[in-house]
Every structure is written in C-alpha cells, then in structure tokens.
Design an enzyme around this catalytic site. Structure first.
Site, PDB file in Angstrom:
ATOM      1  N   LYS A 135      52.598  37.766  36.059  1.00 60.22           N
ATOM      2  CA  LYS A 135      52.317  36.922  34.897  1.00 60.22           C
ATOM      3  C   LYS A 135      51.379  37.701  33.991  1.00 60.22           C
ATOM      4  O   LYS A 135      50.174  37.748  34.205  1.00 60.22           O
ATOM      5  CB  LYS A 135      51.676  35.581  35.277  1.00 60.22           C
ATOM      6  CG  LYS A 135      51.680  34.636  34.074  1.00 60.22           C
ATOM      7  CD  LYS A 135      50.543  33.651  34.041  1.00 60.22           C
ATOM      8  CE  LYS A 135      49.259  34.173  33.499  1.00 60.22           C
ATOM      9  NZ  LYS A 135      49.231  34.502  32.060  1.00 60.22           N
ATOM     10  N   SER A 149      49.355  38.555  30.436  1.00 60.78           N
ATOM     11  CA  SER A 149      48.692  37.699  29.455  1.00 60.78           C
ATOM     12  C   SER A 149      49.708  37.292  28.381  1.00 60.78           C
ATOM     13  O   SER A 149      50.517  38.117  27.937  1.00 60.78           O
ATOM     14  CB  SER A 149      47.532  38.460  28.807  1.00 60.78           C
ATOM     15  OG  SER A 149      47.140  37.792  27.631  1.00 60.78           O
ATOM     16  N   GLU A 150      49.624  36.046  27.948  1.00 62.18           N
ATOM     17  CA  GLU A 150      50.508  35.561  26.875  1.00 62.18           C
ATOM     18  C   GLU A 150      50.189  36.276  25.562  1.00 62.18           C
ATOM     19  O   GLU A 150      51.000  36.305  24.637  1.00 62.18           O
ATOM     20  CB  GLU A 150      50.331  34.043  26.667  1.00 62.18           C
ATOM     21  CG  GLU A 150      50.922  33.195  27.767  1.00 62.18           C
ATOM     22  CD  GLU A 150      50.258  33.387  29.116  1.00 62.18           C
ATOM     23  OE1 GLU A 150      49.015  33.500  29.168  1.00 62.18           O
ATOM     24  OE2 GLU A 150      50.989  33.437  30.122  1.00 62.18           O
ATOM     25  N   GLU A 179      39.667  41.280  40.412  1.00 62.24           N
ATOM     26  CA  GLU A 179      38.893  42.248  39.626  1.00 62.24           C
ATOM     27  C   GLU A 179      38.368  41.474  38.433  1.00 62.24           C
ATOM     28  O   GLU A 179      39.106  41.175  37.507  1.00 62.24           O
ATOM     29  CB  GLU A 179      39.811  43.419  39.236  1.00 62.24           C
ATOM     30  CG  GLU A 179      39.045  44.652  38.841  1.00 62.24           C
ATOM     31  CD  GLU A 179      38.900  44.759  37.342  1.00 62.24           C
ATOM     32  OE1 GLU A 179      37.832  44.319  36.839  1.00 62.24           O
ATOM     33  OE2 GLU A 179      39.821  45.257  36.685  1.00 62.24           O
ATOM     34  N   ARG A 194      34.812  52.019  24.423  1.00 64.23           N
ATOM     35  CA  ARG A 194      36.219  52.108  24.834  1.00 64.23           C
ATOM     36  C   ARG A 194      36.884  50.752  24.560  1.00 64.23           C
ATOM     37  O   ARG A 194      36.338  49.703  24.900  1.00 64.23           O
ATOM     38  CB  ARG A 194      36.245  52.446  26.333  1.00 64.23           C
ATOM     39  CG  ARG A 194      37.606  52.587  26.939  1.00 64.23           C
ATOM     40  CD  ARG A 194      37.448  53.090  28.370  1.00 64.23           C
ATOM     41  NE  ARG A 194      38.690  53.068  29.088  1.00 64.23           N
ATOM     42  CZ  ARG A 194      38.811  52.672  30.352  1.00 64.23           C
ATOM     43  NH1 ARG A 194      37.743  52.281  31.034  1.00 64.23           N
ATOM     44  NH2 ARG A 194      39.975  52.681  30.949  1.00 64.23           N
ATOM     45  N   CYS A 249      36.199  45.564  31.323  1.00 61.23           N
ATOM     46  CA  CYS A 249      35.243  45.005  32.291  1.00 61.23           C
ATOM     47  C   CYS A 249      34.205  46.031  32.704  1.00 61.23           C
ATOM     48  O   CYS A 249      33.181  45.675  33.281  1.00 61.23           O
ATOM     49  CB  CYS A 249      35.985  44.537  33.543  1.00 61.23           C
ATOM     50  SG  CYS A 249      37.166  43.270  33.184  1.00 61.23           S
ATOM     51  N   GLU A 255      28.626  39.225  29.780  1.00 61.67           N
ATOM     52  CA  GLU A 255      29.466  40.275  29.203  1.00 61.67           C
ATOM     53  C   GLU A 255      29.800  39.923  27.750  1.00 61.67           C
ATOM     54  O   GLU A 255      30.429  38.884  27.500  1.00 61.67           O
ATOM     55  CB  GLU A 255      30.748  40.277  30.022  1.00 61.67           C
ATOM     56  CG  GLU A 255      31.363  41.593  30.266  1.00 61.67           C
ATOM     57  CD  GLU A 255      32.599  41.449  31.160  1.00 61.67           C
ATOM     58  OE1 GLU A 255      33.099  42.478  31.564  1.00 61.67           O
ATOM     59  OE2 GLU A 255      33.069  40.321  31.442  1.00 61.67           O
TER      60      GLU A 255
HETATM   61  C1  SIN Z   1      39.290  46.499  33.079  1.00 60.52           C
HETATM   62  O1  SIN Z   1      38.695  46.376  32.038  1.00 60.52           O
HETATM   63  O2  SIN Z   1      39.507  45.511  33.784  1.00 60.52           O
HETATM   64  C2  SIN Z   1      39.832  47.815  33.583  1.00 60.52           C
HETATM   65  C3  SIN Z   1      39.147  49.000  33.057  1.00 60.52           C
HETATM   66  C4  SIN Z   1      39.635  50.303  33.669  1.00 60.52           C
HETATM   67  O3  SIN Z   1      40.621  50.331  34.411  1.00 60.52           O
HETATM   68  O4  SIN Z   1      38.983  51.306  33.430  1.00 60.52           O
END
Ligand code: SIN
Length: 500
Positions: free
Chosen positions: A194, A196-197, A269, A297, A303, A400
C-alpha cells in the site's frame, strides 16, 4: 488511461512515461491491473505546480482482501522456488529498474517534488535493495545444533513468514518499497503493497517492471486509496503474517496494536529527532557540508534528517555563519530545473507544520538567522531556514519538523551534548562531527540511536542495517540483517538416529 489528466508543465515527462508503459493508473491484483470496484478515484498532484498528474483508484477493504488472497495463493509456488530462481527474478527486476532510471526519476520528481538529481539518486538507492536482495536470497542459511543426545540430530530451518503487508510513505516513493519488497521476495514471501496515496505512481511503475521481469502474478500486488480500510483489512487477515511500515510514529503505534489481534510479525520504521552534534574540534568545512546534507536532503523531509544541530560553544558563531552561507546558496524551485537543490514541501499541511513550529520557537526566544517564511515562488515552497538560540523546550527540538528548518542549539561539554541528544523518545539517526577519534567512539556508543554518522551526513545504504531504537521503531531494513524480518525459524529434531 482514460482518466489520466496531465498538466502542461509535466506533459513532456508524462508522455515519455506513457510511451514506456510506466505510467500506470490502476491497482495490481493477481497480475491484473484493476480499478476500484466502485470506480472511485483519487487525484495525484504535482506538488511543484498543484497540477493534477493522474487519477488512481480509491480502493478499500474488498480490493485489499482480493489482493491478500492473490498473494496467499501465489505464496505456495513462489516460496517453493529455489533461492537461485528467486534471485534471478530479482536480478531481472533490478536490471529493469536501472534501465528505466531516467523515467522513474522523473516520475519521483513529478509526484514527490524532490530535485531530479536527488530523484535519480533515489532510483539507484532503491534499485540497490533489489540487487542486494537478489544476492542475499542465496545466503539464507539454517543451522545444525550439536545434539545433547547421541540418537538425535537437531537443526534450524529458515522459512518465509508468508504474505506481507507493506505500507510505505510518500517521501521515498521507490526506495521505501524496494527496501521491504526486495528482502520479502528473496525469502519467499509474497506482498501486498500500500503506497502512499500522495505518491502511488512510482510504486505502480515499479510493480509494472516486476511483471516485465517475469515475477509471477500475485507475488507483488498494489492497492491504494482509503488508508484506514486497507490497513484494517491487512491487520484483520489471518493470511497476512507480517506488517512492515515506514511512516509516522502515531500510525506505527496503531498498526502495532492492530497486529496484536492476529499476532503478526511487525517491522516499524518511524519518526526520528536526529541530533547533529558539532564539537569544537570538528573540521568546520566537513561539519558544514555534513550538516547541510543531513538537514536539507529532500527539503528536510526524511526521518533521518538532522532535526537539531547541537553546536559546542567554541565553534558556535563560526559554524552558524558558515552554515548559514551554505544554506543561502541552496537554490529553491521546481525539481526539473537545473541546479535546484530544494523542491517544494509535499503539501500545505507540511508548510503549516513548519510555520507553527517556527512561531513557537520565536515566541520562546529563538532568532531567525536566515529564511523563516514561505518562498516567493508560492505553492508549498519554503525558504531554507536557520534558527539560532533554540532550546529543549521548543517544538523545533522536541518533535520532527519535517521541513527545511535547521535549529541551532548550544552546548558546553561532551556530557551535556550526549544528554541533549538522548533527551527524546525517538532514536533513529544521529550525526557527530569531531576530529577526536576517542570522542567519536565514546559518543557513538553513548548515543541511543540505531544509526550514527561520524563526520558524514548521509549514511543510508542497502548494505547496512537501517532502523531505530526507542519509539523510532522495531526491526532493521537493508543489509543481511534485513532478511531476518521476513523469516521464521523452525527447529527440527530428528530422533531415533541409532536404528538402521
Ligand atoms: C526515511 O526517511 O524514512 C528513509 C531515509 C533513508 O532511507 O535514508
């Protein structure tokens, strides 16, 4: 393809994609491209222009259940193939992803907004997980355990968990899929993806290439639309034995709770709050370059992006000046424009989040050194921003921001830096800049994070384990360890070995 609507700006790109057969606008169930059963659709937008790129099906529980049944049926034969055969399919898929690198990169820029150079980098990075999985497929070893009894032989088999539900985010429309699907398929699992939309088109193009690679119908399925209905179906099904998710911590917690009903394996994750610690003894140029890469980036939308730049007092002013100059040079614009380093944010909600975090920081005494407002280009473009005098009370350092804002915090001692860095429920990535080898070891060991970059701002690679501790998640993706997430261990005891 009838429902396809293409903006003028994206026309050339879209028509190339269309010709290559990669602009798919239906879900994939059991090897067939299908619409939502009630024919409902959702629109996919180009975040740089607001133009509609395409309409895709708004699927729900019924389509998801059919996708699960297809994956379940396909599991029987896919898991019985030799590892070498699965490896060959994956290799072919990798070759096709690389052969279509340009088109896939353009598609990522079109629906996600990141600069084309970065998007092409994502294709190489994402395809790397398929190549690596093709190689590792042949190395899923079991074990023989020395038996405590003379008439017995004990061994351990590694077997695929079964059908996997893979739920992926919009910030890496390709790489977060391949990072899950590569190892799953290598181990003999089948998948229901699935995406992301917001960014389903790259996922659909990758799925099309999986079919062209000869991967049998039902091994890879894609449904998108009503996220909570799809998620509920994946969670409720006893045929789905594993959920793998990249996305927000809040949704991750819901999935973890939902998976309890059928006791599924779960890999998560989730969000980070990455500290980027710059010590007085750091090489200034290395620290500026590294912090810039770690922060900006994908316009701050990863994340693992540096969320707090924690700088020692002796280098603080020098670093703040040099870093601000470097940030000022980042060109903002449509990802298809040559030289652009910062694309738009994904949507209006993302910009509003950045604005509210910044407002909170300013009201508590932070100072904007650079940027701090929407970009004159309009839409969801935001000026790359540097903020000083940030402290641990501000939202900017507690959560975040997921945008192009670099908050600078000041510290005096190594212990204080470690305390500040670890003072969060998140634990995904951390960065350290120092030229002191002992300190780099000490601090890396003390950081409560799953990934640490020392004198380096971009450390993700398919060959190393990616994942967080604390509330940043469970499990690891990529590397040899990533395959374990898709395997069950079976202990077999062979008795009566002394009889002929
Ligand atoms: C993410 O932002 O979830 C992944 C970042 C990455 O793979 O470096």
């Amino acid at each position: 393809m009838d429902s396809l609507k293409i903006s003028t700006e994206a026309e050339a790109v879209a028509s190339r994609l269309h010709k290559s057969g990669l602009l798919r606008t239906q879900g994939l169930i059991g090897g067939k491209w299908v619409d939502a059963y009630d024919r409902k659709t959702i629109k996919v937008y180009n975040p740089a222009t607001g133009a509609v790129i395409a309409d895709v099906p708004c699927m729900g529980g019924k389509e998801t259940n059919d996708a699960i049944s297809s994956a379940y049926e396909a599991f029987y034969s896919w898991s019985k193939l030799t590892a070498a055969a699965r490896s060959r399919y994956l290799r072919k898929w990798y070759d096709l992803l690389i052969a279509h690198r340009e088109e896939l990169g353009q598609l990522i820029t079109l629906e996600q907004g990141k600069p084309l150079k970065e998007a092409l980098g994502e294709v190489s990075y994402g395809a790397g997980f398929i190549e690596f999985s093709a190689e590792e497929a042949k190395r899923v070893y079991g074990d023989i355990i020395p038996s405590p009894l003379a008439d017995r032989r004990l061994f351990v088999l590694k077997q695929p968990v079964g059908v996997v539900g893979a739920i992926t985010p919009w910030n890496f429309p390709l790489a977060m899929i391949t990072r899950k699907v590569g190892p799953a398929l290598a181990c003999g699992c089948t998948v229901v993806i699935k995406p992301s939309e917001i960014t389903p088109l790259t996922a659909l193009a990758a799925a099309e290439l999986s079919l062209q690679a000869g991967i049998p119908p039902g091994v890879v399925n894609v449904v998108m639309g009503n996220a909570s209905d799809i998620g509920d179906s994946l969670l409720a099904s006893t045929q789905v034995r594993k959920i793998t998710f990249t996305g927000s911590t809040a949704v991750g917690k819901k999935l973890m709770a939902g998976a309890a009903g059928t006791v599924k394996k779960v890999s998560l994750e989730l969000g980070g709050n990455a500290p980027c610690i710059v010590f007085d003894d750091a090489d200034l140029d290395v620290a500026v370059k590294g912090a810039l890469a770690a922060k900006f980036r994908n316009s701050g939308q990863t994340c693992v992006c540096a969320n707090r730049v924690i700088v020692q007092e002796g280098i603080y002013e020098k670093f703040a000046n040099a870093f601000s100059k470097a940030v000022q040079n980042l060109q903002v614009g449509d990802g298809f424009t040559e030289g652009v380093a910062q694309g738009p944010l994904i949507n209006e909600a993302a910009v509003q989040k950045v604005e509210s975090f910044l407002q909170d920081a300013i009201s508590k005494g932070a100072k904007v050194l650079l940027g701090g407002k929407r970009h004159s280009l309009g839409m969801t473009f935001y000026e790359p921003t540097v903020v000083s005098d940030v402290n641990g009370e501000m939202l900017l350092s507690r959560e975040e921001v997921f945008g192009p804002v670099a908050p600078l915090l000041r510290f005096k001692t190594e212990d204080e830096a470690i305390h500040l860095a670890n003072d969060t429920n998140a634990g995904l990535a951390a960065y350290v800049f120092t030229n002191n080898i002992q300190r780099s070891w000490r601090v890396s060991e003390a950081l409560e994070y799953g990934l640490v970059g020392v004198n380096e701002g971009v450390i993700s690679t398919e060959v190393a384990p990616f994942g967080g501790v604390k509330q940043s998640g469970l499990g690891r993706e990529g590397s040899k360890y990533g395959l374990d997430e898709y395997l069950e261990m079976k202990y077999v005891c062979l008795g009566n070995m002394n009889s002929n």
